[in-house]
Design an enzyme around this catalytic site. Structure first.
Site, PDB file in Angstrom:
ATOM      1  N   HIS A 311       5.950  60.807  41.788  1.00  0.00           N
ATOM      2  CA  HIS A 311       4.628  61.781  41.235  1.00  0.00           C
ATOM      3  C   HIS A 311       5.417  62.529  39.874  1.00  0.00           C
ATOM      4  O   HIS A 311       6.418  63.071  39.813  1.00  0.00           O
ATOM      5  CB  HIS A 311       3.993  62.631  41.984  1.00  0.00           C
ATOM      6  CG  HIS A 311       2.656  62.737  41.532  1.00  0.00           C
ATOM      7  ND1 HIS A 311       2.535  64.171  40.794  1.00  0.00           N
ATOM      8  CD2 HIS A 311       1.617  62.256  41.837  1.00  0.00           C
ATOM      9  CE1 HIS A 311       1.079  64.199  40.971  1.00  0.00           C
ATOM     10  NE2 HIS A 311       0.469  63.216  41.074  1.00  0.00           N
ATOM     11  N   ASP A 368      -1.359  57.498  46.601  1.00  0.00           N
ATOM     12  CA  ASP A 368      -2.113  56.053  46.602  1.00  0.00           C
ATOM     13  C   ASP A 368      -1.257  54.951  47.702  1.00  0.00           C
ATOM     14  O   ASP A 368      -1.542  54.040  47.946  1.00  0.00           O
ATOM     15  CB  ASP A 368      -1.647  55.497  45.181  1.00  0.00           C
ATOM     16  CG  ASP A 368      -2.897  55.898  44.335  1.00  0.00           C
ATOM     17  OD1 ASP A 368      -3.903  56.273  44.730  1.00  0.00           O
ATOM     18  OD2 ASP A 368      -2.623  56.150  43.001  1.00  0.00           O
TER      19      ASP A 368
HETATM   20  N1  ACO Z   1       9.954  53.633  42.084  1.00  0.00           N
HETATM   21  C1  ACO Z   1      11.315  53.399  41.548  1.00  0.00           C
HETATM   22  N2  ACO Z   1      11.910  54.059  40.522  1.00  0.00           N
HETATM   23  C2  ACO Z   1      10.963  55.267  40.255  1.00  0.00           C
HETATM   24  C3  ACO Z   1       9.741  55.448  40.445  1.00  0.00           C
HETATM   25  C4  ACO Z   1       9.155  54.363  41.310  1.00  0.00           C
HETATM   26  N3  ACO Z   1       7.964  54.280  42.092  1.00  0.00           N
HETATM   27  N4  ACO Z   1       9.229  56.248  39.797  1.00  0.00           N
HETATM   28  C5  ACO Z   1       9.879  56.894  39.158  1.00  0.00           C
HETATM   29  N5  ACO Z   1      11.295  56.312  39.248  1.00  0.00           N
HETATM   30  C6  ACO Z   1      12.439  56.627  38.767  1.00  0.00           C
HETATM   31  C7  ACO Z   1      12.297  55.961  37.115  1.00  0.00           C
HETATM   32  O1  ACO Z   1      12.944  54.932  36.796  1.00  0.00           O
HETATM   33  C8  ACO Z   1      13.190  57.005  36.568  1.00  0.00           C
HETATM   34  O2  ACO Z   1      14.501  56.626  36.934  1.00  0.00           O
HETATM   35  P1  ACO Z   1      15.865  57.447  35.845  1.00  0.00           P
HETATM   36  O3  ACO Z   1      15.721  58.706  35.675  1.00  0.00           O
HETATM   37  O4  ACO Z   1      17.069  56.999  36.712  1.00  0.00           O
HETATM   38  O5  ACO Z   1      15.601  56.310  34.640  1.00  0.00           O
HETATM   39  C9  ACO Z   1      12.950  58.450  37.243  1.00  0.00           C
HETATM   40  O6  ACO Z   1      12.553  57.962  38.446  1.00  0.00           O
HETATM   41  C10 ACO Z   1      11.759  59.164  36.527  1.00  0.00           C
HETATM   42  O7  ACO Z   1      10.717  58.222  36.459  1.00  0.00           O
HETATM   43  P2  ACO Z   1       9.572  58.618  35.388  1.00  0.00           P
HETATM   44  O8  ACO Z   1       8.671  57.424  35.028  1.00  0.00           O
HETATM   45  O9  ACO Z   1      10.290  59.349  34.029  1.00  0.00           O
HETATM   46  O10 ACO Z   1       8.827  59.941  35.867  1.00  0.00           O
HETATM   47  P3  ACO Z   1       7.286  60.127  35.520  1.00  0.00           P
HETATM   48  O11 ACO Z   1       7.212  61.507  35.959  1.00  0.00           O
HETATM   49  O12 ACO Z   1       7.075  59.815  33.865  1.00  0.00           O
HETATM   50  O13 ACO Z   1       6.405  59.315  36.027  1.00  0.00           O
HETATM   51  C11 ACO Z   1       5.260  58.032  37.910  1.00  0.00           C
HETATM   52  C12 ACO Z   1       5.614  59.493  37.397  1.00  0.00           C
HETATM   53  C13 ACO Z   1       4.334  57.517  36.797  1.00  0.00           C
HETATM   54  C14 ACO Z   1       3.931  58.577  38.866  1.00  0.00           C
HETATM   55  C15 ACO Z   1       6.182  57.229  38.331  1.00  0.00           C
HETATM   56  O14 ACO Z   1       6.901  57.877  39.720  1.00  0.00           O
HETATM   57  C16 ACO Z   1       5.611  55.948  38.576  1.00  0.00           C
HETATM   58  O15 ACO Z   1       5.702  54.799  38.016  1.00  0.00           O
HETATM   59  N6  ACO Z   1       5.196  55.581  39.907  1.00  0.00           N
HETATM   60  C17 ACO Z   1       4.806  54.314  40.438  1.00  0.00           C
HETATM   61  C18 ACO Z   1       3.319  54.381  40.181  1.00  0.00           C
HETATM   62  C19 ACO Z   1       2.415  55.184  40.974  1.00  0.00           C
HETATM   63  O16 ACO Z   1       2.483  55.169  42.266  1.00  0.00           O
HETATM   64  N7  ACO Z   1       1.531  55.905  40.366  1.00  0.00           N
HETATM   65  C20 ACO Z   1       0.667  56.960  41.268  1.00  0.00           C
HETATM   66  C21 ACO Z   1       0.923  58.226  40.687  1.00  0.00           C
HETATM   67  S1  ACO Z   1      -0.177  59.306  41.612  1.00  0.00           S
HETATM   68  C22 ACO Z   1      -1.670  59.333  40.938  1.00  0.00           C
HETATM   69  O17 ACO Z   1      -1.883  59.109  39.654  1.00  0.00           O
HETATM   70  C23 ACO Z   1      -2.840  59.185  41.628  1.00  0.00           C
END
Ligand code: ACO
Length: 435
Positions: A311, A368
């Protein structure tokens, strides 16, 4: 800054740039959150701030929802989410978000009456659904339907009209959602039933038919109400910021919320609950080896992510996921459903929470992760999951939009950019452009 907000600007910070010093006011919120006010930065230095995805940018002051992502805290108008989830109803929470205080008995009864009496759609709306393909995803259908509502209510926006629009949106969203589903399966639309509460009437519109019209199961209606409470607001997330951004141009509430529904549709935002179920189904179909999937989610060469994990704001367990995890087990037990997907989800969670990658990246289950499993148990089709989120988020979007409209500090949302394209060059005639 307004005089009131100027007063809240406490001790300053100093920025040194290009040999000059600039004093930046420090702004503190009621929970001691700190912001540096950079409003004067560009005028004084010519520089802007660069913050892709606005991860560290405050876009407004808001008194609606407080989140401490490090500690896993979520409060609506000061009330902890777990207390609201346990003790209130969705309409009570909707009133709280919009009006700032919990409603007394008379206020709640009047609000419930208003919402109940605005659930019907104009009969000509049937033709709107008929014009769309049967296999249309219900999210764009709902976004288009909410935008289309504006064509039925075109009065100028007085405070009274804005309150009526808020009631209409909360009241009609479940009807629109259920109609979009009925249209997709070719069944007749079911009218709302005023004798049922908000969540029960939605289940009635979704699952009853003219041939079979019993009362919805109260346990299912109560569970749905809980889910809607948990979705009701989440401060400046992607869809809420969209609603505020669109509204900042002076666009009406219907148009702003239609844009918010579109933003919520994305798989990284509200669309994640559908993706979680699809991920669990995939793991199940591939033999249920959870560790293999966790390894893929960690592998940078593989595009897989553990959906429902991570998140932007929570760097701890999402408090909504905690409430839902409890409720998930309870509901499935009481309904006598044995869910292989819940077992896989719990195993995934167990492995990920012990894994160095997820620990070091502070990736925890978000709302979620469990909501899809409960929606499935309620009989909600997978492509309707995000629509459920939109029904729940409606009062939050409305409260945030109204706050934006009434805030004298609101300006049209208009970020800047750092241009990285070609520098000035002369026009090239067609015959000199090559093949
Ligand atoms: N699985 C594996 N790795 C992940 C995940 C995941 N679910 N989420 C983040 N990471 C990693 C990324 O690869 C990145 O790694 P790095 O720094 O080594 O390159 C790091 O964690 C940061 O990730 P970002 O995408 O930059 O984080 P951001 O804050 O932009 O994204 C998000 C947050 C979009 C929610 C992300 O965690 C994600 O894609 N999660 C899966 C989708 C999800 O569950 N979305 C629902 C969010 S809750 C809502 O909207 C109600």
């Amino acid at each position: 800054m307004t005089p009131e907000t100027r007063q809240q600007a406490l001790a300053g910070a100093t920025l040194t740039y290009d040999g000059r010093e600039l004093a930046l006011p420090v702004v503190r919120g009621t929970e001691d959150e700190v912001a540096l006010d950079i409003e004067k930065l560009r005028g004084a230095t010519g520089a802007i701030t660069l913050d892709p995805g606005f991860g560290n940018t405050g876009s407004c002051r808001s008194a609606i929802t407080f989140i401490d992502g490090e500690k896993g805290i979520l409060r609506y108008r000061g009330y902890p989410i777990d207390e609201l989830a346990e003790r209130s109803t969705f309409l009570e929470v909707a009133w709280l978000l919009i009006n700032g205080e919990l409603p007394n008995r008379a206020q709640l009864s009047a609000f419930t009456g208003d919402v109940t009496h605005h659930t019907l759609l104009h009969e000509s709306f049937r033709r709107f659904f008929e014009a769309l393909p049967k296999d249309a995803h219900p999210m764009p259908v709902c976004a288009a339907a909410v935008a289309a509502l504006a064509t039925f209510y075109q009065e100028p926006e007085t405070d009274k009209k804005m309150s009526e629009t808020a009631v209409r949106l909360i009241a009609k969203m479940p009807t629109l959602a259920a109609y979009s589903y009925k249209h997709s399966i070719g069944q007749p639309f079911m009218y709302p039933r005023n004798s049922l509460d908000y969540s029960a009437t939605f289940l009635h519109m979704m699952f009853a038919t003219p041939c079979e019209d019993g009362d919805p199961d109260p346990l299912l209606a109560k569970t749905l109400d809980l889910l809607l409470i948990l979705h009701a607001d989440h401060e400046q997330n992607c869809s809420t910021s969209t609603v505020r951004t669109v509204g900042s141009s002076g666009a009406n509430l219907f148009a702003s919320i239609s844009a918010g529904i579109s933003a919520l549709w994305g798989p990284l935002h509200g669309g994640a609950n559908q993706q979680v179920i699809e991920m669990l189904e995939k793991i199940e179909a591939e033999g249920g080896d959870v560790q293999v999937f966790v390894n893929r989610a960690k592998d940078k060469k593989d595009n897989s992510r553990l959906m429902g994990f991570g998140h932007r704001v929570y760097k701890n367990y999402d408090p909504r996921a905690q409430v839902l995890k409890r409720s998930c087990t309870e509901v499935l037990n009481r309904l006598g459903i044995r869910s292989r997907q819940l077992e896989i989800a719990m195993k995934l969670e167990e492995i990920a929470l012990k894994d160095d990658y997820f620990i070091s990246h502070k990736l925890y289950p978000n709302v979620d992760f469990y909501s899809g499993i409960i929606y499935k148990a309620l009989g909600i089709p997978v492509n309707m999951f995000t629509v459920m989120f939109a029904i729940g988020r409606m009062p939050g979007w409305i409260a945030q939009w109204l706050e934006m409209r009434h805030d004298p500090a609101t300006r049209i949302a208009r970020p800047r950019q750092i241009y990285t394209g070609a520098v000035k060059r002369p026009y090239v005639e067609m015959e000199r452009r090559g093949t």
